[in-house]
Design a protein around this motif. Structure first.
Motif, PDB file in Angstrom:
ATOM      1  N   GLY A 415     -91.380 -21.880  65.975  1.00 34.47           N
ATOM      2  CA  GLY A 415     -91.142 -20.448  65.965  1.00 34.47           C
ATOM      3  C   GLY A 415     -89.758 -20.058  66.415  1.00 34.47           C
ATOM      4  N   SER A 416     -89.039 -20.992  67.042  1.00 34.16           N
ATOM      5  CA  SER A 416     -87.724 -20.665  67.596  1.00 34.16           C
ATOM      6  C   SER A 416     -86.567 -21.201  66.770  1.00 34.16           C
ATOM      7  CB  SER A 416     -87.605 -21.224  69.032  1.00 34.16           C
ATOM      8  OG  SER A 416     -88.558 -20.639  69.890  1.00 34.16           O
ATOM      9  N   ILE A 417     -86.729 -22.381  66.157  1.00 31.73           N
ATOM     10  CA  ILE A 417     -85.607 -23.083  65.535  1.00 31.73           C
ATOM     11  C   ILE A 417     -85.886 -23.336  64.052  1.00 31.73           C
ATOM     12  CG2 ILE A 417     -84.072 -25.082  65.692  1.00 31.73           C
ATOM     13  CD1 ILE A 417     -85.091 -25.566  68.505  1.00 31.73           C
ATOM     14  N   ALA A 418     -84.865 -23.145  63.235  1.00 31.62           N
ATOM     15  CA  ALA A 418     -84.951 -23.499  61.810  1.00 31.62           C
ATOM     16  C   ALA A 418     -83.730 -24.327  61.449  1.00 31.62           C
ATOM     17  CB  ALA A 418     -85.022 -22.249  60.946  1.00 31.62           C
ATOM     18  N   LEU A 419     -83.959 -25.427  60.736  1.00 28.99           N
ATOM     19  CA  LEU A 419     -82.883 -26.306  60.286  1.00 28.99           C
ATOM     20  C   LEU A 419     -82.763 -26.216  58.773  1.00 28.99           C
ATOM     21  CD1 LEU A 419     -80.859 -28.725  60.587  1.00 28.99           C
ATOM     22  CD2 LEU A 419     -82.842 -30.227  60.347  1.00 28.99           C
ATOM     23  N   VAL A 420     -81.542 -25.984  58.300  1.00 25.01           N
ATOM     24  CA  VAL A 420     -81.250 -26.058  56.870  1.00 25.01           C
ATOM     25  C   VAL A 420     -80.433 -27.328  56.668  1.00 25.01           C
ATOM     26  CG1 VAL A 420     -80.314 -24.880  54.863  1.00 25.01           C
ATOM     27  CG2 VAL A 420     -81.182 -23.546  56.786  1.00 25.01           C
ATOM     28  N   PRO A 421     -81.043 -28.385  56.084  1.00 24.54           N
ATOM     29  CA  PRO A 421     -80.394 -29.698  56.035  1.00 24.54           C
ATOM     30  C   PRO A 421     -79.330 -29.801  54.948  1.00 24.54           C
ATOM     31  CG  PRO A 421     -82.523 -29.813  54.978  1.00 24.54           C
ATOM     32  CD  PRO A 421     -82.406 -28.417  55.526  1.00 24.54           C
ATOM     33  N   GLN A 422     -78.613 -30.930  54.993  1.00 27.80           N
ATOM     34  CA  GLN A 422     -77.577 -31.193  53.985  1.00 27.80           C
ATOM     35  C   GLN A 422     -78.169 -31.242  52.585  1.00 27.80           C
ATOM     36  OE1 GLN A 422     -76.178 -34.893  55.735  1.00 27.80           O
ATOM     37  NE2 GLN A 422     -74.165 -33.994  56.088  1.00 27.80           N
ATOM     38  N   LEU A 423     -79.288 -31.962  52.437  1.00 27.68           N
ATOM     39  CA  LEU A 423     -79.927 -32.124  51.139  1.00 27.68           C
ATOM     40  C   LEU A 423     -81.123 -31.176  51.063  1.00 27.68           C
ATOM     41  CD1 LEU A 423     -79.859 -36.027  50.853  1.00 27.68           C
ATOM     42  CD2 LEU A 423     -78.243 -34.382  49.884  1.00 27.68           C
ATOM     43  N   PRO A 424     -81.026 -30.116  50.276  1.00 27.25           N
ATOM     44  CA  PRO A 424     -82.136 -29.142  50.221  1.00 27.25           C
ATOM     45  C   PRO A 424     -83.346 -29.733  49.513  1.00 27.25           C
ATOM     46  CG  PRO A 424     -80.494 -28.635  48.550  1.00 27.25           C
ATOM     47  CD  PRO A 424     -79.929 -29.760  49.368  1.00 27.25           C
ATOM     48  N   PHE A 425     -84.521 -29.347  49.981  1.00 31.92           N
ATOM     49  CA  PHE A 425     -85.763 -29.785  49.340  1.00 31.92           C
ATOM     50  C   PHE A 425     -86.534 -28.549  48.909  1.00 31.92           C
ATOM     51  CE2 PHE A 425     -90.209 -30.861  49.073  1.00 31.92           C
ATOM     52  CZ  PHE A 425     -90.185 -32.059  48.364  1.00 31.92           C
ATOM     53  N   VAL A 426     -86.899 -28.509  47.627  1.00 34.55           N
ATOM     54  CA  VAL A 426     -87.642 -27.384  47.075  1.00 34.55           C
ATOM     55  C   VAL A 426     -88.962 -27.914  46.515  1.00 34.55           C
ATOM     56  CG1 VAL A 426     -87.618 -25.502  45.401  1.00 34.55           C
ATOM     57  CG2 VAL A 426     -85.485 -26.218  46.493  1.00 34.55           C
ATOM     58  N   PHE A 427     -90.055 -27.266  46.878  1.00 38.51           N
ATOM     59  CA  PHE A 427     -91.380 -27.695  46.430  1.00 38.51           C
ATOM     60  C   PHE A 427     -91.612 -27.295  44.971  1.00 38.51           C
ATOM     61  CE2 PHE A 427     -91.777 -27.204  51.017  1.00 38.51           C
ATOM     62  CZ  PHE A 427     -92.391 -28.386  51.378  1.00 38.51           C
ATOM     63  N   ASP A 428     -92.482 -28.033  44.306  1.00 44.58           N
ATOM     64  CA  ASP A 428     -92.858 -27.728  42.928  1.00 44.58           C
ATOM     65  C   ASP A 428     -93.846 -26.572  42.943  1.00 44.58           C
ATOM     66  OD1 ASP A 428     -93.371 -27.707  40.257  1.00 44.58           O
ATOM     67  OD2 ASP A 428     -94.402 -29.631  40.175  1.00 44.58           O
ATOM     68  N   PRO A 496     -85.913 -17.186  62.638  1.00 39.67           N
ATOM     69  CA  PRO A 496     -85.635 -18.123  63.732  1.00 39.67           C
ATOM     70  C   PRO A 496     -84.750 -17.483  64.801  1.00 39.67           C
ATOM     71  CG  PRO A 496     -84.228 -18.627  61.864  1.00 39.67           C
ATOM     72  CD  PRO A 496     -85.187 -17.564  61.399  1.00 39.67           C
ATOM     73  N   ARG A 497     -84.914 -17.937  66.007  1.00 39.82           N
ATOM     74  CA  ARG A 497     -84.058 -17.493  67.118  1.00 39.82           C
ATOM     75  C   ARG A 497     -82.810 -18.368  67.214  1.00 39.82           C
ATOM     76  NH1 ARG A 497     -86.754 -18.755  71.699  1.00 39.82           N
ATOM     77  NH2 ARG A 497     -85.470 -17.278  72.876  1.00 39.82           N
ATOM     78  N   LEU A 498     -82.892 -19.559  66.615  1.00 44.06           N
ATOM     79  CA  LEU A 498     -81.743 -20.469  66.528  1.00 44.06           C
ATOM     80  C   LEU A 498     -81.720 -21.040  65.120  1.00 44.06           C
ATOM     81  CD1 LEU A 498     -79.396 -22.181  67.710  1.00 44.06           C
ATOM     82  CD2 LEU A 498     -81.118 -23.856  68.405  1.00 44.06           C
TER      83      LEU A 498
END
Length: 585
Positions: A415-428, A496-498
């Motif tokens: 609930g506090s942190i969200a990471l957006v990574p180098q390699l994006p992943f998108v669901f089908d 996200p808070r961070l």
């Protein structure tokens, strides 16, 4: 192998005792009816058929009664068979579903380092074919248990009828068990090898499908096909070896009861001539040995499935028993307002022994933006992983709002942190499903707000079905930049808070990136702090502070202008990216 197989069966029985009891009860009842049927047929031959030939007349009443008794026994056998099959099938499929749920949960619990050591194809094979192999013995198990009960019941009946004919059973039953033990010992290594090769085939197939673009563009279709064919050939040969042994075993299992029947008829004829037994008794015993042929197949099926079942279970258990799961704490955080992230003298070393971070101390103040800048391999992505607890530090502490991350609940972290990574992943799935992720608070208004911040709302609005448009496997219908922005919108929709951006806009046009970063900058003070792994000047300009790393150590910190003027390594790195971008333009 038999002992290991029995342990696997025992665990399954303990998990589904009620269904096992129902299926075994049906099997035992079915076996009892077979034994009873033998003596009923013997009585019919002795008391109805033989007198009819001797007196040259048919007792219609006795014949009708005999038919009614046989039909009644057949009806009970059908009901018992139905109960056994239904309960055994339900047991097998419930165990299969349970194993798959536990494996999936375990996959999600295990740390990132464990997943990096195991291929996706192998993990997929464990969740599918290994689970199927592990539960396969439970299909014939109830029938085999009922057969064993019937075997000893039939043997006791034969001994009670005539001890000489009983000797045939005393030789036949141990011979069957000895043959099963012999078969199991030789089948076990073959089945284990075949199960391992199944995982290898799945591994290559998954890698080929995942790397289809590389394979086609490099013209490696033939080489990849040959690599796959070689592994499939190994699996084929292993399965042929399994089939060859089973092809020898099955006829022997089929022939032993027939040999027993012949022996009973030979001995029984002699015993009948001496007056030791009656025609009814001989017919009953001979019929018993005749009907034993099919139930004895259940033992063969069970023994035949045990080696593969044990091999599958060993691979399943290797996942369920793997060490290194992330253990969450019990502390909760206030999930309102920007969060403060602190690294205190953090060290981290990969399993290979390579130290990535040494004595890292940094702070992302609440509501502020900090940029991490450094050459490739300096530890920036590792810091991002530590900040969301994908890994834990070897020493030192990572804190969120003053609390050690290891003491927080999973809900507080998510609930506090969200990471957006180098390699994006998108669901089908649809655009909406990819961004909302079933979060109750992420209604359509929140989804559109996140899309606007990620500068992709106009693109989504122009899609044929807008938010309901399917994006394809891994987002194949989207460009690299669009996938990155969809992934960013997904993180933002969770409020996200961070927010941690690990080079999350590298595939986006610089003008679009500037608009995204400007929108984030404008909204950051309202609800989120930002830690961004940066390369471009536009991204770095977002930051209140820049932290420069080399070889896992912080060498300098300050504003972009200060570091540009005082840190040669920082200046060379930033200007190198600018020069490269200028050349590309």
């Amino acid at each position: 192998m038999l002992l290991r197989g029995l342990r696997v069966l025992g665990q399954g029985i303990a998990a589904e005792p009620r269904l096992f009891a129902i299926s075994v009860a049906g099997s035992v009842l079915h076996g009892a009816m077979l034994v009873g049927n033998a003596y009923v047929i013997g009585a019919i031959v002795g008391r109805v058929i033989t007198p009819a030939f001797a007196e040259d007349r048919i007792d219609v009443g006795a014949l009708g009664l005999a038919a009614a008794v046989l039909l009644g026994i057949s009806g009970i056998r059908v009901a018992a068979m139905f109960a056994r099959r239904l309960a055994a099938g339900a047991m097998m499929f419930r165990l299969q579903a349970g194993y798959r749920e536990r494996i999936t949960r375990r996959y999600l619990e295990l740390p990132l380092a464990w997943h990096q050591r195991n291929s996706a194809g192998s993990l997929l094979s464990t969740a599918t074919s290994d689970v199927e192999a592990a539960v396969q013995p439970f299909a014939p198990l109830p029938l085999a248990v009922g057969t064993i009960v019937m075997l000893f019941g039939a043997l006791g009946s034969v001994l009670w009828t005539d001890w000489v004919l009983g000797l045939v059973g005393l030789v036949l039953v141990p011979s069957l068990f000895a043959l099963n033990v012999f078969y199991s010992r030789r089948m076990s290594p073959r089945q284990m090898r075949a199960q391992k090769l199944r995982a290898g085939v799945a591994e290559i197939a998954h890698e080929s499908f995942d790397g289809a673009l590389v394979i086609k563009t490099m013209g490696k279709e033939t080489a990849e096909t040959e690599r796959f064919a070689a592994r499939v050939g190994e699996l084929r040969d292993a399965l042929i070896a399994v089939g060859r042994l089973r092809g020898l075993f099955d006829p022997l299992m089929d022939s032993l009861p027939s040999v027993g029947t012949i022996a009973v008829l030979l001995l029984g004829t002699w015993r009948l001539s001496t007056g030791a037994i009656t025609v009814s008794q001989l017919v009953s015993v001979a019929f018993l040995f005749t009907v034993l042929a099919f139930p004895l197949r259940a033992i063969a099926w069970l023994v035949g499935d045990l080696p593969r079942g044990v091999a599958g279970y060993d691979r399943v258990h290797a996942v369920l028993g793997a060490e290194g799961s992330t253990r969450y704490g019990t502390d909760d955080l206030d999930l309102t307002g920007p969060a403060q992230l602190t690294f205190e003298n953090v060290d981290f070393t990969y399993a290979t022994g390579e130290q990535v971070l040494a004595g890292v101390t940094l702070e992302v103040p609440a509501g502020k933006t900090v940029a991490l800048v450094g050459p490739t391999g300096s530890g920036k992505s590792t810091i991002a992983s530590l900040a969301v607890r994908l890994v834990d530090p070897d020493s030192g502490t990572v804190r969120l709002d003053g609390a050690d991350l290891r003491t927080l609940t999973a809900e507080s972290l998510a609930g506090s942190i969200a990471l957006v990574p180098q390699l994006p992943f998108v669901f089908d799935d649809t655009v909406r499903a990819n961004i909302a992720l079933d979060r109750p608070a992420a209604d359509d208004a929140e989804v559109w707000a996140a899309l606007r911040l990620a500068q992709i709302d106009s693109f989504v609005a122009g899609l044929p079905e807008s938010l309901d448009t399917e994006v394809g496997e891994r987002g194949t219908s989207l460009s690299g930049g669009q996938r990155q922005r969809i992934t960013l919108a997904r993180a933002l929709a969770g409020r996200p808070r961070l927010l941690i951006l690990d080079d999350a806009t590298s595939a986006v046009d610089p003008r679009v990136e500037a608009a995204i970063l400007g929108a984030l900058r404008a909204s950051a003070g309202e609800g989120a702090s930002i830690l961004v792994v940066a390369y471009r000047r536009a991204t770095i300009a977002l930051a209140d502070e820049v932290v420069y790393l080399e070889n896992g150590r912080i060498l300098a910190r300050g504003t972009h202008t200060e570091l540009l003027a005082t840190v040669p390594g920082y200046k060379d790195l930033v200007t190198a990216y600018e020069k490269a971008e200028a050349l590309n333009d």
